[in-house]
Design a protein around this motif. Sequence first.
Motif, short mmCIF file in Angstrom:
data_model
loop_
_atom_site.label_atom_id
_atom_site.label_comp_id
_atom_site.label_asym_id
_atom_site.label_seq_id
_atom_site.Cartn_x
_atom_site.Cartn_y
_atom_site.Cartn_z
N UNK A 1 0.84 -1.19 0.00
CA UNK A 1 0.00 0.00 0.00
C UNK A 1 0.88 1.25 0.00
N UNK A 2 0.62 2.22 -0.87
CA UNK A 2 1.42 3.44 -0.91
C UNK A 2 1.34 4.19 0.41
N UNK A 3 2.49 4.80 0.82
CA UNK A 3 2.54 5.50 2.10
C UNK A 3 1.58 6.68 2.15
N UNK A 4 1.48 7.41 1.04
CA UNK A 4 0.62 8.58 1.03
C UNK A 4 -0.84 8.18 1.22
N UNK A 5 -1.22 7.04 0.61
CA UNK A 5 -2.60 6.57 0.76
C UNK A 5 -2.84 6.13 2.20
N UNK A 6 -1.83 5.47 2.81
CA UNK A 6 -1.96 5.05 4.20
C UNK A 6 -2.13 6.26 5.12
N UNK A 7 -1.33 7.31 4.88
CA UNK A 7 -1.41 8.50 5.72
C UNK A 7 -2.76 9.19 5.56
N UNK A 8 -3.26 9.29 4.34
CA UNK A 8 -4.57 9.89 4.12
C UNK A 8 -5.67 9.09 4.81
N UNK A 9 -5.61 7.77 4.67
CA UNK A 9 -6.61 6.92 5.31
C UNK A 9 -6.55 7.03 6.82
N UNK A 10 -5.30 7.07 7.35
CA UNK A 10 -5.12 7.19 8.80
C UNK A 10 -5.67 8.53 9.29
N UNK A 11 -5.39 9.61 8.55
CA UNK A 11 -5.87 10.93 8.95
C UNK A 11 -7.40 10.98 8.93
N UNK A 12 -8.02 10.38 7.92
CA UNK A 12 -9.48 10.39 7.85
C UNK A 12 -10.09 9.59 9.00
N UNK A 13 -9.51 8.42 9.27
CA UNK A 13 -10.04 7.62 10.37
C UNK A 13 -9.84 8.31 11.71
N UNK A 14 -8.66 8.94 11.90
CA UNK A 14 -8.41 9.66 13.15
C UNK A 14 -9.39 10.82 13.31
N UNK A 15 -9.64 11.56 12.22
CA UNK A 15 -10.63 12.64 12.29
C UNK A 15 -12.02 12.13 12.60
N UNK A 16 -12.37 11.00 12.01
CA UNK A 16 -13.69 10.43 12.27
C UNK A 16 -13.81 9.98 13.72
N UNK A 17 -12.75 9.31 14.24
CA UNK A 17 -12.78 8.86 15.64
C UNK A 17 -12.86 10.06 16.58
N UNK A 18 -12.11 11.14 16.27
CA UNK A 18 -12.17 12.33 17.11
C UNK A 18 -13.56 12.95 17.09
N UNK A 19 -14.17 13.00 15.92
CA UNK A 19 -15.52 13.55 15.82
C UNK A 19 -16.51 12.72 16.62
N UNK A 20 -16.41 11.40 16.51
CA UNK A 20 -17.32 10.52 17.26
C UNK A 20 -17.08 10.68 18.76
N UNK A 21 -15.80 10.82 19.16
CA UNK A 21 -15.50 11.00 20.58
C UNK A 21 -16.10 12.29 21.12
N UNK A 22 -16.00 13.37 20.34
CA UNK A 22 -16.58 14.65 20.76
C UNK A 22 -18.10 14.53 20.86
N UNK A 23 -18.73 13.87 19.88
CA UNK A 23 -20.18 13.70 19.93
C UNK A 23 -20.59 12.87 21.14
N UNK A 24 -19.84 11.81 21.43
CA UNK A 24 -20.15 10.97 22.59
C UNK A 24 -20.00 11.78 23.89
#
Length: 535
Positions: A1-24
Amino acid sequence: MPRIYFLKLYARLAGFVLLVAVLCMLLFQGLNSIRQQMWLEHHGTALMQWLAKSANPVGHYAWLVPAYNLEVGPATQLADTAVIRERLGYGQVVVLPSSLGRRLLVAREDGQILGLNLATPYRDIVRASALVFRWHLDRSTVERRPETLRYLSASLGLGAYFIDTGERLPPADVLQQLARDGLVLYTAPSGEAPRVALQLADGEMVLLVPPPPFKPWSLVIILPLCLLLAAALALLLGFVARAWDGRLLKVESAALRIARGDLSARVELGSSVLQQRLAKAFNSMAEHIHRLVQVQHDMIHAVSHELRTPVARIRFGVQMLADSEKSQRSEEQLQGIDDDIQELDDLIDEILTYARLEQSEAKFLLQQTSVPDLLRQVIAQQQLLHPTVVMELDVDGASEALPMAEVEPRYLHRAIQNLVGNAARYASRQMRVRCRLDSNNCRIDVEDDGPGIPRSEWDRVFIAFSRLDDSRTRTSGGYGLGLSIVRRIMYWHGGQAFVGISATLGGACFSLVWPRVQTQSGGLHRPAQEQNHPH
């Protein structure tokens, strides 16, 4: 898997987890603030109503005034809004925020409002209730204390009993503080709700059991949080699945176009790294297939051209010999050569037709055509070639009343001709063509009284160059392409061709089924002005 794709995917998941944590967290705080307000109103009701029933609460419980700012005043002074006064009028206990913590209000029977300030609501309510217990028990006679204790316990909502056995004694450190202060809040060894130990003026000790404190974590709060997490996870999976489904639909659409013969179909690269990799791999495969098919196409046409040129020269030579003097023997040989040339020419025509159908080079011009008339035309032609075979046409009244269908008449004529020709070739003396048309579908059955086809060979009979025997004589005939051509023609009409056993004649039964109205797809085209093609 390309590193840039991994970093983008990781950033999106981290942002989503942070958003869910704030909502919770917001949901947790919002629900708990409401729950705590309701719990405090319920928990403070017993004490506030007890104090409100007193004729002179400030006088009777003067020790509550400095500790908890107990006061009694008019509604306009303590309840500053109409909504609060309305709630107090219904007999509810109202909890308001204050600079010292919480302020509890309750209406008295005389219309005045009683107020109490609590810095730590739970501990202050328990302590104030315990002080009320001690004040009344100290003023009760020893004989009436059990009755007074029961009455106070029922009114203030606290369990209460005298410490008259060793099992009910608090720990030693609690007893020491109790001897010094006269009232101690402590935690029970079992970890249950807090306990309150009282020592009366005459030295008798009382143990109070208040209700448990407010619990932030309970099923009421855990269930919404779980539902929020499940909804967030479903939303994430739905978004990812929708994105990938859209990308795969493009690949599927291109694959279907290639399957229908459009070898120029390609997939757009898109913005995603993985989508670009998939599109590049698919397009590379499509280019390779296109190149191979083009090579095959060129080879078939070249071979057909090269074969037809010497065939034409041989036929010209045979005609020259036929015009010269010849014996009976040479005439028979020339006739045999001419028949072989005709067979070779027919084979070339079959190969080219099959190649066009496989590669979607055939131009299907859909027209409203009478299927029964097409059948009559084919049977009339084949009857001349097979005069010894009795050919019957069975068209019911409904089909005669609704004969028109949207077909490509030239290729449908070819498909019916192949089936009728095969049936006449293998029939003993009779064959039947049955036509049934309705508002949605068309069906043609071609039956004969020949030897039939074994069930084990039904799937193989439509494969190109597949024959059920090794004979290639003119009597059994065929090159193994006729039925393959029939199936491809049905494919381009959106229908099917299949084989079975004739229930009436006992031989083979070949059936064609296709929709009466075609959709605009694949190799099918509609001419601007429909006109009949010559067969």
